[in-house]
Design an enzyme around this catalytic site. Structure first.
Site, PDB file in Angstrom:
ATOM      1  NE  ARG A  83      -1.927 -13.896   5.276  1.00 36.22           N
ATOM      2  CZ  ARG A  83      -0.841 -14.131   4.551  1.00 36.22           C
ATOM      3  NH1 ARG A  83       0.301 -13.573   4.858  1.00 36.22           N
ATOM      4  NH2 ARG A  83      -0.911 -14.923   3.491  1.00 36.22           N
ATOM      5  CB  THR A 141      10.208   3.321  10.688  1.00 39.55           C
ATOM      6  OG1 THR A 141      10.773   3.205   9.376  1.00 39.55           O
ATOM      7  CG2 THR A 141       9.186   4.431  10.641  1.00 39.55           C
ATOM      8  CG  ASP A 143      11.389   3.192   6.046  1.00 39.89           C
ATOM      9  OD1 ASP A 143      12.618   3.179   5.869  1.00 39.89           O
ATOM     10  OD2 ASP A 143      10.682   2.173   5.985  1.00 39.89           O
TER      11      ASP A 143
HETATM   12  O1  F6P Z   1      11.259  -0.186   7.048  1.00 40.06           O
HETATM   13  C1  F6P Z   1      12.632  -0.151   7.290  1.00 40.06           C
HETATM   14  C2  F6P Z   1      13.397  -0.750   6.142  1.00 40.06           C
HETATM   15  O2  F6P Z   1      14.777  -0.658   6.427  1.00 40.06           O
HETATM   16  C3  F6P Z   1      13.093  -0.146   4.780  1.00 40.06           C
HETATM   17  O3  F6P Z   1      13.711   1.097   4.560  1.00 40.06           O
HETATM   18  C4  F6P Z   1      13.579  -1.232   3.865  1.00 40.06           C
HETATM   19  O4  F6P Z   1      12.918  -1.184   2.623  1.00 40.06           O
HETATM   20  C5  F6P Z   1      13.199  -2.490   4.619  1.00 40.06           C
HETATM   21  O5  F6P Z   1      13.072  -2.120   5.988  1.00 40.06           O
HETATM   22  C6  F6P Z   1      14.206  -3.613   4.516  1.00 40.06           C
HETATM   23  O6  F6P Z   1      13.713  -4.732   5.169  1.00 40.06           O
HETATM   24  P1  F6P Z   1      14.588  -6.017   5.540  1.00 40.06           P
HETATM   25  O7  F6P Z   1      15.368  -5.691   6.769  1.00 40.06           O
HETATM   26  O8  F6P Z   1      13.576  -7.089   5.747  1.00 40.06           O
HETATM   27  O9  F6P Z   1      15.489  -6.250   4.374  1.00 40.06           O
END
Ligand code: F6P
Length: 379
Positions: A83, A141, A143
């Protein structure tokens, strides 16, 4: 590209984190040292494989990489080959470019691909594996929300950064007798908030997994005041939400597979607490700071162990698997089993029991078991 040796592809996908370069280094070194293989790095995650943008990476590229944050290959958290967003006028259309992706992989003569990434990268990898691509995943990650592994690399470094910030917030909280709210990333999982909250001595920790109630939070602040502690530290996961309410969305990214970006719940909590308690509250949102900088020693080690094992897997032809940490051993799990799934904090997790034992308020009623509270909420 003429081929004389076995050749591995490598990419870093999704949001960046400390330790990506450490994996790249480990992959290149192991591939060359142990197997005489060469490594081709795709630029910007799956975007580079779809668009056939790549460069070779060899021993000349690795000095200094172990401690360097970010990724020398670049990354993207939007490039899903199935996608793929393409801007047409002011809007995006989505094309299935998975056939081109497979073609690019084959025409480069790759024996395998090492895909370093989070849930989005693993989901795409699982679909591509079903189309015949020979992939080994590496879980990254900040997270820490990937299923199948005890820990992703990047998480420990993010904790370290968050804890340093909380320590600094502590001293100013004390001086001004304020309630200081520190908001951390983590998306729908509260691992960063819980880990950093515990390690930073947070008095209140709010997680996305346990919708909060303001009463126990107020009680905790009042209790501390009655004990002569005129300040409180609250650590809030960006996905925290009130009981019966919704998460706070900061923006929608149209062309991202998961369009929702969270953030800002702390401002709402601060305003409510100021009104209820007549106390001063301040908010600090750590945001992308948690993704930056050098990896911690733990993450350098974990990233290196993952990188080495990913190459061993490729050399043995063990594809369709993600390397994983289980009970401090590096092993692997089928990518298809973990793709598109999250690992979230559960009420029986040892860190939750630890938080409760040291009197941390989780924003839930104190006189009711957590499991019971959640069951009532979900009725
Ligand atoms: O998944 C990693 C992360 O940093 C999350 O903790 C956060 O919600 C998101 O990515 C932020 O994404 P972006 O860099 O697109 O703002």
């Amino acid at each position: 590209m003429p081929k004389t040796k076995k050749r591995l592809g490598l990419l870093t996908g999704g949001g960046d984190c400390p330790g990506l370069n450490a994996v790249i280094r480990a992959v290149v070194k192991t591939a060359e040292n142990e197997y005489g293989m060469e490594v081709v790095g795709f630029m910007d995650g799956y975007e580079g494989l779809v668009e056939n943008r790549y460069r070779t990476i060899d021993m000349k590229d690795v000095p200094g990489l172990l401690s360097q944050g970010g990724t020398i290959l670049g990354t993207s958290n939007r490039a899903d080959p199935f996608r793929f967003p393409v801007l047409q006028g002011d809007d995006y259309v989505y094309l299935d470019r998975s056939n081109e992706t497979v073609l690019n992989f084959e025409s480069l003569g790759l024996d395998g691909l090492i895909a370093i990434g989070g849930d989005g990268t693993m989901a795409a990898s699982s679909q591509l594996a079903a189309k015949g691509l020979r992939i080994v995943g590496v879980p990254k990650t900040i997270d820490n929300d990937l299923l199948g592994t005890d820990q992703t690399f990047g998480f420990d470094s993010a904790l370290q950064t968050a804890v340093e910030a909380i320590d600094k917030i502590h001293t100013t909280a004390q001086s001004h007798h304020r309630v200081m709210i520190v908001e951390v990333m983590g998306r729908y999982a509260g691992w960063i908030a819980l880990g950093a909250g515990l390690a930073g001595g947070g008095d209140i920790i709010l997680l996305p997994e346990f919708p909060y109630d303001l009463d126990p939070i107020c009680e905790q602040i009042k209790l501390r005041k009655s004990q002569g502690k005129n300040f409180s530290i609250m650590v809030v996961g960006e996905g925290a939400k009130p009981a019966g309410g919704e998460m706070t969305v900061s923006r929608l990214i149209k062309n991202s597979p998961d369009a929702i970006r969270l953030g800002g719940v702390s401002h709402r909590i601060a305003a409510q607490l100021e009104a209820l308690l007549k106390l001063e509250c301040r908010v600090t949102i750590l945001g992308h700071l948690l993704r930056g900088g050098a990896p911690s020693a733990y993450d350098r080690l974990l990233a290196t162990r993952y990188g080495v094992e990913a190459v061993h897997h490729a050399a043995r032809g063990q594809y369709g698997r993600m390397v994983a940490l289980r009970d401090n051993e590096i092993t692997s799990v089928p990518i298809s089993e973990v793709a598109g799934k999250y690992r979230r904090v559960t009420p029986d997790h040892p860190w939750i029991k630890t938080a409760q034992a040291v009197g941390v308020c989780l924003g839930v009623p104190q006189d009711m078991p957590l499991e019971e509270y959640l069951a009532v909420l979900h009725k």
